[in-house]
Scaffold this active site. Structure first.
Site, PDB file in Angstrom:
ATOM      1  N   ARG A 277       4.639   0.630  -6.019  1.00 17.32           N
ATOM      2  CA  ARG A 277       4.808  -0.417  -4.851  1.00 17.32           C
ATOM      3  C   ARG A 277       3.941  -1.587  -4.964  1.00 17.32           C
ATOM      4  NH1 ARG A 277       6.472   2.433  -0.077  1.00 17.32           N
ATOM      5  NH2 ARG A 277       5.027   1.322   1.154  1.00 17.32           N
TER       6      ARG A 277
ATOM      7  N   LYS B 299      13.182 -13.826 -11.780  1.00 16.47           N
ATOM      8  CA  LYS B 299      12.972 -12.588 -12.672  1.00 16.47           C
ATOM      9  C   LYS B 299      11.792 -12.949 -13.981  1.00 16.47           C
ATOM     10  CE  LYS B 299      14.247  -9.494 -11.298  1.00 16.47           C
ATOM     11  NZ  LYS B 299      14.663 -10.052  -9.704  1.00 16.47           N
TER      12      LYS B 299
ATOM     13  N   GLU C 102       8.208 -13.643 -12.328  1.00 22.63           N
ATOM     14  CA  GLU C 102       7.467 -12.688 -11.710  1.00 22.63           C
ATOM     15  C   GLU C 102       7.056 -11.601 -12.469  1.00 22.63           C
ATOM     16  OE1 GLU C 102       9.376 -10.081  -8.591  1.00 22.63           O
ATOM     17  OE2 GLU C 102      11.599 -10.479  -9.526  1.00 22.63           O
TER      18      GLU C 102
ATOM     19  N   ASN D 119      -1.775   1.511   6.110  1.00 21.87           N
ATOM     20  CA  ASN D 119      -1.064   0.382   5.367  1.00 21.87           C
ATOM     21  C   ASN D 119      -0.329  -0.568   6.573  1.00 21.87           C
ATOM     22  OD1 ASN D 119       0.922  -1.214   3.926  1.00 21.87           O
ATOM     23  ND2 ASN D 119       2.624   0.377   3.875  1.00 21.87           N
ATOM     24  N   GLY D 120      -0.564  -1.716   6.067  1.00 22.65           N
ATOM     25  CA  GLY D 120      -0.119  -2.698   7.414  1.00 22.65           C
ATOM     26  C   GLY D 120      -1.313  -3.619   7.637  1.00 22.65           C
TER      27      GLY D 120
ATOM     28  N   GLU E 283      18.121 -16.434  -9.360  1.00 22.61           N
ATOM     29  CA  GLU E 283      17.524 -15.238  -9.983  1.00 22.61           C
ATOM     30  C   GLU E 283      16.795 -15.048 -11.272  1.00 22.61           C
ATOM     31  OE1 GLU E 283      17.160 -12.573  -8.223  1.00 22.61           O
ATOM     32  OE2 GLU E 283      17.066 -11.099  -9.676  1.00 22.61           O
TER      33      GLU E 283
ATOM     34  N   HIS F 152      19.105 -35.364 -10.150  1.00 23.52           N
ATOM     35  CA  HIS F 152      18.557 -35.906  -8.782  1.00 23.52           C
ATOM     36  C   HIS F 152      17.251 -35.606  -8.950  1.00 23.52           C
ATOM     37  CE1 HIS F 152      22.533 -36.894  -7.637  1.00 23.52           C
ATOM     38  NE2 HIS F 152      23.003 -35.662  -7.733  1.00 23.52           N
TER      39      HIS F 152
ATOM     40  N   LYS G 213       6.476  -3.842  -4.486  1.00 26.46           N
ATOM     41  CA  LYS G 213       7.835  -3.638  -4.551  1.00 26.46           C
ATOM     42  C   LYS G 213       8.529  -3.748  -3.149  1.00 26.46           C
ATOM     43  CE  LYS G 213      11.771  -2.288  -5.966  1.00 26.46           C
ATOM     44  NZ  LYS G 213      12.651  -3.273  -6.982  1.00 26.46           N
TER      45      LYS G 213
ATOM     46  N   TRP H 272      -2.932  -2.610  -1.490  1.00 25.14           N
ATOM     47  CA  TRP H 272      -2.557  -4.036  -1.997  1.00 25.14           C
ATOM     48  C   TRP H 272      -3.319  -4.908  -1.110  1.00 25.14           C
ATOM     49  CZ3 TRP H 272       0.806  -7.725   0.107  1.00 25.14           C
ATOM     50  CH2 TRP H 272       1.115  -8.841  -1.071  1.00 25.14           C
TER      51      TRP H 272
ATOM     52  N   CYS I 242       0.654  -1.333  -0.156  1.00 24.65           N
ATOM     53  CA  CYS I 242       0.023  -0.015   0.015  1.00 24.65           C
ATOM     54  C   CYS I 242       0.738   1.314  -0.015  1.00 24.65           C
ATOM     55  CB  CYS I 242      -0.863   0.072   1.317  1.00 24.65           C
ATOM     56  SG  CYS I 242      -2.108  -1.263   1.384  1.00 24.65           S
TER      57      CYS I 242
HETATM   58  C1  AGP Z   1      12.837  -9.288  -6.821  1.00 26.23           C
HETATM   59  O1  AGP Z   1      12.609  -9.041  -8.114  1.00 26.23           O
HETATM   60  C2  AGP Z   1      11.487  -9.238  -6.243  1.00 26.23           C
HETATM   61  N1  AGP Z   1      10.717  -7.917  -6.185  1.00 26.23           N
HETATM   62  C3  AGP Z   1      11.311  -9.715  -4.456  1.00 26.23           C
HETATM   63  O2  AGP Z   1      11.828 -10.854  -4.391  1.00 26.23           O
HETATM   64  C4  AGP Z   1      12.245  -8.850  -3.485  1.00 26.23           C
HETATM   65  O3  AGP Z   1      13.613  -8.971  -3.776  1.00 26.23           O
HETATM   66  C5  AGP Z   1      12.069  -9.201  -2.019  1.00 26.23           C
HETATM   67  O4  AGP Z   1      10.727  -8.850  -1.778  1.00 26.23           O
HETATM   68  C6  AGP Z   1      12.977  -8.430  -1.057  1.00 26.23           C
HETATM   69  O5  AGP Z   1      12.761  -7.251  -1.240  1.00 26.23           O
HETATM   70  P1  AGP Z   1      13.925  -6.302  -0.189  1.00 26.23           P
HETATM   71  O6  AGP Z   1      15.245  -6.505  -1.191  1.00 26.23           O
HETATM   72  O7  AGP Z   1      13.273  -5.011  -0.286  1.00 26.23           O
HETATM   73  O8  AGP Z   1      13.963  -6.669   0.898  1.00 26.23           O
END
Ligand code: AGP
Length: 607
Positions: free
Chosen positions: A27, A484, A487, A99-100, A480, A503, A602, A73, A2
């Site tokens: 965000r 990417k 997501e 937010n929370g 990673e 395995h 984000k 969100w 949020c």
């Molecule tokens: C990565 O592309 C994602 N947006 C997500 O995995 C992110 O890395 C994770 O939420 C950790 O965020 P931070 O680095 O702000 O703690």
């Protein structure tokens, strides 16, 4: 996550609120709303979907002199206009955004329902504004303070009342809030991006803080109603850093920015004369660092992958035992704190709840936790026992790219510093530094493959499943790459250690499941080539990321992406770039919302 904005001042309030929310779009959200107040009247407009729906629905002619806004969100309650914020109390005079997560909202809601309250929404947030209404006897701050004393959970709140003109009350516990100081006007936001267009003077609220904000300024108190003095800080970046510029998406801009963001992570931190790194923010002298016997790293998502590369570097180069753990696992595992063990919390946003709460748990048990963070002034940065800012500049795209390579770059500096403390010679240190400083040039070369990678994305974007495989220091890079792709393109992708394919995962190999192999010309290259043969032998398509001139791999793979040659330790920084571009162009090919992929935020400030 949020986003919250607030404003009181002479400007057109609807525009200021909408501009602020636009800056917070990155965000991640699924609905939005604003409350504009003027002469005892509140205009509340909420819409599901993107901000353009809200912009169209809002009466921009309404002058407004103060107001609050929110991008939601969804956590409690579906994605509906009724559940969107702001929420009003029963009188329609108090508006609130949140937010929370309030963990005891059901108990509080039942208590109010027994007193005859009726709720419009399914949210935990509406309980807060109705509670304030229940306590309100004319003193808004007092009613807010009484309400907060009953809440269990996390909140960032902005509240206004039709009968208290030009006043906004803000409260923070676990969800970030920043006050922006203007001339005869004041701003509030979940992060500085919401206000950087109007002011660069900000105050970062801390947990327990309550702020009463009006046009002339603010009064900050803690939960015991004691005045809190905080220094006004200056935002460290320029407005254009949070704009796309000539790029179609923030993600592509940030991928290309790595040529500059990686040097920003090491500039001013390399001691060329002594062939080591100097990291003042660690708040530890060499004598203390020398006694560190073990390093543990906590993080989430992409930052966890960076931590894995970091652990590999610390063990391989500095010969310090190093482990990485998911923040979400550490917090509830009752971790054992070893003597002479140094912890690092890695986080781009510095607000990830899993990592923040894990850090607090470790500190509560006596651990020293240093932050490797991007967002200046963020909670993890402020509450850690010191640390290193990665200086990658604001990362707006939900998919992390430049923050990952800058986090890894900080680990190169840490590994060099520890290695030179323990065993690495001056000439070896000089060689390592020269290799690090050559990386940005190599990255520029890697980016020259962009058009070719875009063509590969067109060819492969229709596939439904991908495997990403790497070994050694590039195993985390394979993870990673898989993250990417999934997501932002929503294609299913899994990352494995290349050796691990035998395995189990090899059962997945079929002509419809491409395997993307990372094959640097390092000590494990021949082993990875064997793994490629195992996949080819079973009819699986292979895309290989290999070094220029590796003709054997070029012959073996169905498609190849080449990267410039770098020494083994530095391969993650060049190998990850093709994976970032590949996921970006696959997402584009599939028409995805690249910068704000579905369901994602984000900064995940809830558990
Ligand atoms: C990565 O592309 C994602 N947006 C997500 O995995 C992110 O890395 C994770 O939420 C950790 O965020 P931070 O680095 O702000 O703690």
């Amino acid at each position: 996550m949020c986003g919250i904005v607030g404003y009181c001042g002479p400007r057109a309030t609807p525009e200021v609120l909408l501009q602020g929310l636009k800056r917070l779009e990155y965000r991640g959200y699924d609905s939005a709303g604003v409350c504009v107040a003027h002469h005892g009247k509140l205009q509340v407009v909420k819409r599901v979907g993107k901000l353009r729906e809200l912009t169209l629905a809002l009466d921009h002619s309404l002058p407004g002199s103060y107001g609050i806004g929110h991008t939601r969100w969804a956590t409690h309650g579906g994605i509906t206009e009724t559940n969107a914020h702001p929420h009003l109390d029963r009188t329609g005079k108090i508006a609130l955004v949140h937010n929370g997560i309030i963990e005891n909202y059901e108990t509080l809601r039942a208590r109010l329902e027994n007193k005859g309250y009726r709720f419009q929404s399914e949210t935990d947030t509406e309980v807060i504004v109705q509670l304030i209404s229940d306590f309100y006897q004319g003193d808004l701050e007092d009613a807010v303070r009484q309400t907060l004393s009953l809440l269990k959970g996390t909140y960032g709140l902005a509240i206004l009342h039709a009968d208290h003109p030009d006043i906004i009350i803000a409260a923070r516990n676990g969800s970030p809030l920043v006050i922006g100081v203007g001339e005869g006007e004041m701003f509030l936001g979940s992060d500085v991006a919401a206000m950087v267009a109007y002011t660069r003077q900000v105050i970062y609220m801390e947990d327990g803080d309550i702020a009463v904000i009006d046009r002339q300024g603010y009064r900050l108190t803690n939960s015991f109603d004691r005045k809190v003095d905080k220094k006004i800080e200056t935002i460290s970046y320029q407005l254009e850093e949070i704009e796309k510029g000539a790029y179609p998406h923030f993600m592509l801009k940030e991928i290309h920015e790595q040529v500059h963001s990686i040097p920003r992570a090491y500039q001013g931190r390399i001691d060329h004369e002594n062939a080591t790194a100097k990291l003042g923010g660690l708040n530890m002298k060499s004598q203390q660092l020398l006694h560190i016997d073990r390093v543990k790293i906590i993080a989430a998502g992409t930052s966890w992958h960076a931590g894995m590369v970091g652990a590999y570097l610390l063990e391989s180069l500095a010969r310090i035992p190093a482990q990485v753990e998911l923040s979400s696992e550490v917090r509830y595992r009752n971790p054992i704190i070893e003597k002479n063990c140094l912890y690092f919390a890695v986080s781009q946003s510095g607000e990830t709840a899993d990592t923040l709460f894990a850090m607090r748990e470790l500190q509560r048990k006596g651990a020293t936790v240093l932050g490797i963070v991007n967002a200046v002034g963020s909670t993890i940065a402020r509450e850690s026992n010191g640390g290193v800012y990665i200086h990658s500049g604001p990362e707006i795209a939900v998919a992390s790219t430049k923050a990952f390579t800058s986090q890894v770059t900080v680990f190169y500096l840490l590994a060099l510093m520890f290695a030179r403390l323990r065993h690495l010679s001056w000439p070896e240190g000089k060689k390592f530094i020269a290799e690090l400083e050559s990386v940005p040039g190599k990255l520029s070369l890697a980016l020259e493959q962009e058009a070719h990678i875009q063509a590969l994305a067109k060819k492969y974007a229709a596939y439904k499943d991908f495997l990403f495989l790497g070994r050694g220091i590039n195993f985390p890079v394979a993870l990673e790459g898989a993250l990417k792709l999934k997501e932002i393109s929503y294609i299913h992708a899994e990352g494995f250690s290349a050796a691990e394919i035998k395995h189990g995962p090899i059962a997945l190999i079929n002509p419809e499941t491409p395997s993307l192999f990372l094959v640097p010309n390092d000590s494990l290259r021949d082993k990875v080539v064997s793994n490629i043969n195992e996949v080819k032998g079973r009819g699986g398509p292979v895309i290989a990321v290999c070094e220029d001139g590796d003709t054997e791999v070029m012959r073996l793979a169905d498609d190849v992406i080449t990267v410039p040659s770098v020494s083994e330790f530095f391969t993650p920084l060049v190998m990850v770039v093709p994976l970032q571009l590949f996921s970006y162009y696959c997402a584009l090919e599939l028409g995805r919302d690249v910068d704000q992929p579905r369901n994602l935020a984000k900064s995940v400030t809830v558990e």
